[in-house]
Motif scaffolding. Sequence first.
Motif, short mmCIF file in Angstrom:
data_model
loop_
_atom_site.label_atom_id
_atom_site.label_comp_id
_atom_site.label_asym_id
_atom_site.label_seq_id
_atom_site.Cartn_x
_atom_site.Cartn_y
_atom_site.Cartn_z
N VAL A 90 0.88 -1.23 0.13
CA VAL A 90 0.02 0.05 -0.08
C VAL A 90 0.79 1.29 0.04
O VAL A 90 0.64 2.35 -0.84
CB VAL A 90 -1.11 0.19 1.28
N ILE A 91 2.01 1.27 0.73
CA ILE A 91 3.20 2.38 0.74
C ILE A 91 4.47 1.47 0.71
O ILE A 91 4.74 0.74 1.46
CB ILE A 91 2.82 3.09 1.91
N HIS A 92 5.17 2.00 -0.33
CA HIS A 92 6.55 1.43 -0.50
C HIS A 92 7.71 2.17 0.27
O HIS A 92 8.49 1.53 0.64
CB HIS A 92 6.60 1.41 -2.06
N HIS A 93 7.42 3.38 0.21
CA HIS A 93 8.53 4.36 0.73
C HIS A 93 8.14 5.59 1.33
O HIS A 93 6.97 6.10 1.25
CB HIS A 93 9.34 4.76 -0.74
N PRO A 94 8.93 6.04 2.23
CA PRO A 94 8.36 7.27 3.00
C PRO A 94 8.05 8.58 2.17
O PRO A 94 7.26 9.09 2.67
CB PRO A 94 9.72 7.57 4.07
N ILE A 95 8.45 8.53 0.88
CA ILE A 95 8.23 9.91 0.09
C ILE A 95 6.69 9.75 -0.15
O ILE A 95 6.12 10.81 -0.48
CB ILE A 95 9.05 9.82 -1.12
N GLN A 96 5.96 8.51 -0.23
CA GLN A 96 4.66 8.44 -0.46
C GLN A 96 3.91 8.95 0.71
O GLN A 96 2.68 9.26 0.70
CB GLN A 96 4.22 7.08 -0.81
#
Length: 296
Positions: free
Chosen positions: A228-234
């Motif tokens: 659902v979320i890959h990376h903190p930037i999202q």
Amino acid sequence: MKPIELGRMRVHKVHEMDSPTPLLMNLPGVTAEDITRMRRWYDAPGEIHPDPEQCLMTFGVHSWVIELDGKRILVDACDGNHKNRSIEAVHQLDTDYLGNLARAGFQPEDIDMVMCTHLHFDHIGWNTRLESGHWVPTFRNARYVFGQKDYDYFKANPEGEAVHFEAFQDSILPVMEAGQGELVEADFCAHREVGNGVWLEPAFGHSPGNVIVNAQADGAPAIFWGDVIHHPIQMIRFDLPFAFDADPAAASRVRQEVMARAADEQIMCFPAHFRGTSAGHVQRDGEHFRYDWVRE
């Protein structure tokens, strides 16, 4: 990292590898302003740079093992070894994943259930391992739970999904042929009951049948959100389509809904691809969100 205890539940991380890729290749549209905002709370050396063109999106690839009521449930099975993949970075890997599993306190035969949040190649690879030239279930005593919707989609070898179909053939079909796979709906309850056990929840978008795994056992709630979320930037640019999203609009909507719920309910989060300890809490940050990692 040390196991995290939440009531009757204990959660272990099993690391496979870190996989760096250019950030803008996966998430075009990120600006220098977005990076500046993220660097207030996430600034990994060698990965994050003020210029988005020079930033990497480094995926930590790992499984989570939930210990609960005498059961051991493994969530997401990473890339796997010795597998032919059309993506060079994960072709014919030879990682120490099973060694890391042992260091976490488990042998493959100790796992009672394997749950895959979706059927992309980097979440199903260790479902099987190569023995005498054949793919066999890695976790020989486990019941494997696969979402029916994703199973039907990838079984049809859809256009543009070649690497996932490769994985389907060597990491899903052998499990089904061995009689250890079970196809379930997206609201399946895997252990006990909703609110006191382990259960699935629909999170369609990243893949057609993408789900999240919820768990709670006389303690704080936990969410294993897969991709659902890959990376903190999202946390900041949850609106941007991610390269592997099947339905970008739906994936973005789910991403924002999951972060809002995690922040408002102070849910312990177990991402599939965050680096470091990975586990932590989502916090609201104006119109955006931020992430606080659990410390070692």
